[in-house]
Design a protein around this motif. Structure first.
Motif, PDB file in Angstrom:
ATOM      1  N   SER A  42      26.760  74.154  69.253  1.00  0.00           N
ATOM      2  CA  SER A  42      27.288  75.483  68.954  1.00  0.00           C
ATOM      3  C   SER A  42      28.219  75.938  70.066  1.00  0.00           C
ATOM      4  N   ILE A  43      29.001  76.947  69.761  1.00  0.00           N
ATOM      5  CA  ILE A  43      29.864  77.576  70.750  1.00  0.00           C
ATOM      6  C   ILE A  43      29.801  79.096  70.538  1.00  0.00           C
ATOM      7  N   PHE A  44      29.524  79.825  71.608  1.00  0.00           N
ATOM      8  CA  PHE A  44      29.360  81.284  71.529  1.00  0.00           C
ATOM      9  C   PHE A  44      28.317  81.684  70.480  1.00  0.00           C
ATOM     10  N   TYR A  52      35.357  64.342  74.510  1.00  0.00           N
ATOM     11  CA  TYR A  52      36.241  64.961  73.533  1.00  0.00           C
ATOM     12  C   TYR A  52      35.749  64.563  72.144  1.00  0.00           C
ATOM     13  N   PHE A  53      35.640  65.550  71.262  1.00  0.00           N
ATOM     14  CA  PHE A  53      35.185  65.212  69.911  1.00  0.00           C
ATOM     15  C   PHE A  53      35.841  66.110  68.872  1.00  0.00           C
ATOM     16  N   THR A  54      35.881  65.593  67.647  1.00  0.00           N
ATOM     17  CA  THR A  54      36.459  66.334  66.522  1.00  0.00           C
ATOM     18  C   THR A  54      35.341  66.944  65.693  1.00  0.00           C
ATOM     19  N   ASP A  55      35.647  68.104  65.115  1.00  0.00           N
ATOM     20  CA  ASP A  55      34.675  68.849  64.325  1.00  0.00           C
ATOM     21  C   ASP A  55      35.382  69.431  63.102  1.00  0.00           C
ATOM     22  N   PRO A  56      35.695  68.575  62.118  1.00  0.00           N
ATOM     23  CA  PRO A  56      36.413  69.069  60.935  1.00  0.00           C
ATOM     24  C   PRO A  56      35.541  69.956  60.066  1.00  0.00           C
ATOM     25  N   TYR A  57      36.123  71.008  59.561  1.00  0.00           N
ATOM     26  CA  TYR A  57      35.390  71.953  58.709  1.00  0.00           C
ATOM     27  C   TYR A  57      35.438  71.441  57.272  1.00  0.00           C
ATOM     28  N   VAL A  58      34.524  70.532  56.959  1.00  0.00           N
ATOM     29  CA  VAL A  58      34.534  69.904  55.633  1.00  0.00           C
ATOM     30  C   VAL A  58      33.181  70.026  54.931  1.00  0.00           C
ATOM     31  N   ARG A  59      32.205  70.707  55.555  1.00  0.00           N
ATOM     32  CA  ARG A  59      30.880  70.816  54.963  1.00  0.00           C
ATOM     33  C   ARG A  59      30.449  72.277  54.883  1.00  0.00           C
ATOM     34  N   MET A  72      38.157  71.916  64.371  1.00  0.00           N
ATOM     35  CA  MET A  72      38.388  72.028  65.806  1.00  0.00           C
ATOM     36  C   MET A  72      38.408  70.650  66.473  1.00  0.00           C
ATOM     37  N   VAL A  73      39.090  70.598  67.622  1.00  0.00           N
ATOM     38  CA  VAL A  73      38.951  69.494  68.570  1.00  0.00           C
ATOM     39  C   VAL A  73      38.425  70.114  69.857  1.00  0.00           C
ATOM     40  N   PHE A  74      37.314  69.575  70.382  1.00  0.00           N
ATOM     41  CA  PHE A  74      36.638  70.175  71.520  1.00  0.00           C
ATOM     42  C   PHE A  74      36.646  69.259  72.741  1.00  0.00           C
ATOM     43  N   CYS A  75      36.503  69.893  73.913  1.00  0.00           N
ATOM     44  CA  CYS A  75      36.229  69.206  75.164  1.00  0.00           C
ATOM     45  C   CYS A  75      34.888  69.721  75.678  1.00  0.00           C
ATOM     46  N   PRO A 110      37.411  74.800  73.227  1.00  0.00           N
ATOM     47  CA  PRO A 110      38.314  74.336  72.168  1.00  0.00           C
ATOM     48  C   PRO A 110      39.597  73.752  72.770  1.00  0.00           C
ATOM     49  N   LEU A 111      40.022  72.633  72.227  1.00  0.00           N
ATOM     50  CA  LEU A 111      41.293  72.025  72.621  1.00  0.00           C
ATOM     51  C   LEU A 111      42.369  72.383  71.602  1.00  0.00           C
ATOM     52  N   PHE A 112      42.033  72.217  70.311  1.00  0.00           N
ATOM     53  CA  PHE A 112      42.923  72.596  69.217  1.00  0.00           C
ATOM     54  C   PHE A 112      42.096  73.163  68.080  1.00  0.00           C
ATOM     55  N   PHE A 113      42.676  74.115  67.355  1.00  0.00           N
ATOM     56  CA  PHE A 113      41.990  74.675  66.196  1.00  0.00           C
ATOM     57  C   PHE A 113      42.958  74.889  65.042  1.00  0.00           C
TER      58      PHE A 113
END
Length: 270
Positions: A101-103, A122-129, A140-143, A151-154
Motif C-alpha cells: 500500500s501507499i498512504f 522498481y515494480f509495475t502496478d497496472p490497474y487491471v483488477r 503506476m510504476v513504483f520505486c 511513485p515513478l510514473f502514473f
C-alpha cells in the motif's frame, strides 16, 4: 525455428541453426522466469503455483503463490515476487509482504519487478483488477527504497515488464496496452519512446523482457521474441509456437529461457 529478419544484425545475435527447445509443458500460463542456484524458477499464474526446473526435472515449490507473476532474485539472495492477490511484493521463501500500500491505499495488482545495484526495487502496478476497498484507480510504476515507496510514473495505461540497461543508466518499461517500449533516464527521470510495436506482429502483447550485457533487449510478444538494439531499432523476431509472456537469460548469457503459455522453452543465442 522461424525467424523474421528485419536487419541482418539479428543473425549475429540469434543462432539461426538452433532449435527452439521445449523443456517442459502441461502448465496453464507460465510467467516470472528467474535463475536461482543454477535452476530456473517460474510461476504458473492461473494455477497459483511456482515451479523449479533443473536438469530436465520440474519440481513444485508451492501451490499457494498468491497469484505471483513476475519475480526477481535480489543481490542478497531473496526471491521476491509480484503477488497480485496480495496487491504487493512478497518474499517467496518466507511469505512476508514487503509492501502492499501507499498512504494507506491498497496497491492494484503488482506485475513485474527488478532490483537496482543500490538495492532499490522498481515494480509495475497496472490497474487491471477490481477489488473492494480504497483503490489507487490508476496504473503506476513504483520505486521501493529502504522501506519508502515512491511513485515513478502514473500516466502509463498498462505498465508491465521492466529491465535495466547494463550500466543501469536506463530503465526500460513496457506499456502493454499502448504496445510501447520506453527508456527512462535514471539521472533525470525523463522518459522517451524507444520502440513502437504493432498488433500486426502476431498474437500477444509486449510483456516481459531482459537485457544482455551487450545491451541487446529481448522482449516477449507479440508474435514471439523481439530483438531490439539499445537505440530502439527492431532487428527482428523469433517466432514462438505459443504466446510468450516473459523470458530471462540462461546461465551462460548466450541463451534465453522463455515462459510461453503452457510451456517453458530454451533458445540458443550467439
Amino acid at each position: 525455428m522461424e525467424l523474421m529478419v528485419l536487419r541482418e544484425k539479428l543473425l549475429d545475435i540469434v543462432d539461426e541453426s538452433a532449435e527452439l527447445e521445449q523443456l517442459a509443458t502441461g502448465f496453464q500460463f507460465t510467467e516470472g522466469p528467474v535463475l536461482r542456484d543454477g535452476a530456473l524458477w517460474f510461476t504458473d499464474f492461473y494455477r497459483d503455483q511456482i515451479f523449479r526446473y533443473e536438469n530436465g526435472e520440474v519440481t513444485l515449490v508451492t501451490d499457494d503463490s498468491h497469484r505471483t507473476i513476475g519475480m526477481t532474485l535480489t543481490r542478497d539472495g531473496r526471491l521476491l515476487g509480484c503477488a497480485s492477490d496480495l496487491h504487493g511484493i512478497m518474499d517467496v521463501d518466507s511469505g512476508d509482504v514487503l509492501v502492499d500500500s501507499i498512504f494507506g491505499i491498497r496497491l492494484s495488482g503488482t506485475n513485474d519487478i527488478v532490483e537496482h545495484s543500490s538495492g532499490r526495487l522498481y515494480f509495475t502496478d497496472p490497474y487491471v483488477r477490481e477489488f473492494e476497498g480504497r483503490k489507487l484507480g490508476r496504473s503506476m510504476v513504483f520505486c521501493y527504497d529502504g522501506g519508502v515507496l515512491s511513485p515513478l510514473f502514473f500516466d502509463l495505461p498498462w505498465p508491465n515488464g521492466l529491465a535495466f540497461s547494463p550500466d543501469e543508466r536506463t530503465l526500460y518499461v513496457i506499456d502493454s496496452r499502448e504496445l510501447r517500449l520506453y527508456a527512462v533516464d535514471m539521472a533525470t527521470n525523463t522518459r522517451r519512446l524507444l520502440t513502437q510495436f504493432s498488433k500486426g506482429m502476431g498474437a500477444g502483447l509486449p510483456d516481459g523482457m531482459c537485457v544482455r550485457t551487450d545491451g541487446t533487449i529481448f522482449v516477449a510478444g507479440p508474435g514471439g521474441v523481439s530483438v531490439i538494439e539499445p537505440d530502439g531499432t527492431l532487428l527482428g523476431r523469433v517466432k514462438t509456437p505459443e504466446i510468450c509472456a516473459n523470458l530471462c537469460l540462461d546461465e551462460t548469457g548466450n541463451g534465453l529461457y522463455l515462459t510461453a503459455s503452457t510451456s517453458i522453452y530454451h533458445l540458443k543465442l550467439k
